[in-house]
Scaffold this motif. Structure first.
Motif, PDB file in Angstrom:
ATOM      1  N   HIS A 145      19.521  12.104 -51.241  1.00  0.00           N
ATOM      2  CA  HIS A 145      20.678  12.991 -51.358  1.00  0.00           C
ATOM      3  C   HIS A 145      21.639  12.788 -50.206  1.00  0.00           C
ATOM      4  CE1 HIS A 145      18.165  15.559 -48.709  1.00  0.00           C
ATOM      5  NE2 HIS A 145      19.303  16.014 -48.251  1.00  0.00           N
ATOM      6  N   HIS A 147      25.386  14.530 -48.226  1.00  0.00           N
ATOM      7  CA  HIS A 147      25.852  15.813 -47.699  1.00  0.00           C
ATOM      8  C   HIS A 147      27.368  15.844 -47.694  1.00  0.00           C
ATOM      9  CE1 HIS A 147      22.153  14.335 -45.780  1.00  0.00           C
ATOM     10  NE2 HIS A 147      21.677  15.522 -46.089  1.00  0.00           N
ATOM     11  N   HIS A 181      19.776  10.472 -47.314  1.00  0.00           N
ATOM     12  CA  HIS A 181      18.371  10.266 -46.961  1.00  0.00           C
ATOM     13  C   HIS A 181      17.469  10.789 -48.070  1.00  0.00           C
ATOM     14  CE1 HIS A 181      17.803  14.400 -44.760  1.00  0.00           C
ATOM     15  NE2 HIS A 181      18.629  14.500 -45.750  1.00  0.00           N
TER      16      HIS A 181
HETATM   17 ZN    ZN Z   1      19.709  16.265 -46.242  1.00  0.00          ZN
END
Ligand code: ZN
Length: 217
Positions: A145, A147, A181
């Protein structure tokens, strides 16, 4: 507690300058309560006047530093008084909490997916940022995912690994728009983290897919 991921100088300087909003500031304070290394560096930055350093390009820092630091030292204390230590019962969390976190009321654990729970940390003064405890079962892998803002994660129990290494109790992880990550919780023990999450998560992420519908991240 052996801590291998301490707060970055950049993060500590930003905190020392008073430029972190309350939710990420609480993650930093909770980490600093556990990390002698980060506590030592933060002490230096606060003594030097973090505001002076953070406001200035590095090459300009030496200019008038002494005068500006003195001005800062003599400036009125702006930090708000800590919340009154009224009775707060966080025993349902199930682990020892660092002092700055223990002073906050934590909601009950809520299911957010197989092997995953979250609990909100009350932070009414910072409504724009999600401040949560995450409890992830041992061995669980989380899809990659990204951000859309800063994500600070402090491990309180157990450990996970991702592209940046292994994060165990006391370690802090700093993610931003540029980082993706895929954390994997180590086998044998669940992992409990304190996370401040700024902005909506990127939709390809596990939080975007799994958590978003439940807690509106
Ligand atoms: Zn994260």
């Amino acid at each position: 507690m052996t801590i291998s991921h301490h707060a970055s100088d950049e993060l500590l300087l930003t905190y020392a300058a008073g430029k972190l909003s309350p939710a990420p500031a609480l993650v930093v304070e909770s980490h600093v309560a556990l990390s002698e290394d980060s506590r030592g560096r933060l002490g230096v930055y606060e003594a030097l006047g973090g505001a002076v350093l953070a406001d200035s390009p590095l090459e300009d820092v030496s200019e008038n530093l002494f005068e500006r630091t003195l001005a800062l030292i003599h400036a009125p204390e702006e930090k708000p008084a800590p919340a009154a230590p009224i009775h707060i019962d966080n025993r349902h969390v199930g682990i020892a909490l660092p002092a700055p976190l223990a002073r906050r009321k934590i909601g009950r654990w809520r299911w957010m997916g197989p092997g995953m729970h979250y609990a909100r940390v009350e932070m009414p003064e910072d409504p724009g940022i999600n401040l949560v405890l995450l409890k992830i079962a041992s061995g669980r892998s989380l899809p990659m995912h990204g951000h859309s803002g800063t994500e600070l994660t402090l491990v309180l129990k157990g450990a996970y690994r991702d592209e940046s290494g292994r994060f165990g109790p006391g370690d802090i992880a700093e993610e931003d728009e540029d980082s993706d990550h895929s954390p994997v919780v180590e086998a044998g023990e669940e992992c409990i983290c304190l996370a401040s999450i700024e902005g909506p998560m990127r939709p390809h992420g596990w939080i975007g897919r799994v958590v978003q519908p439940f807690i509106g991240l």
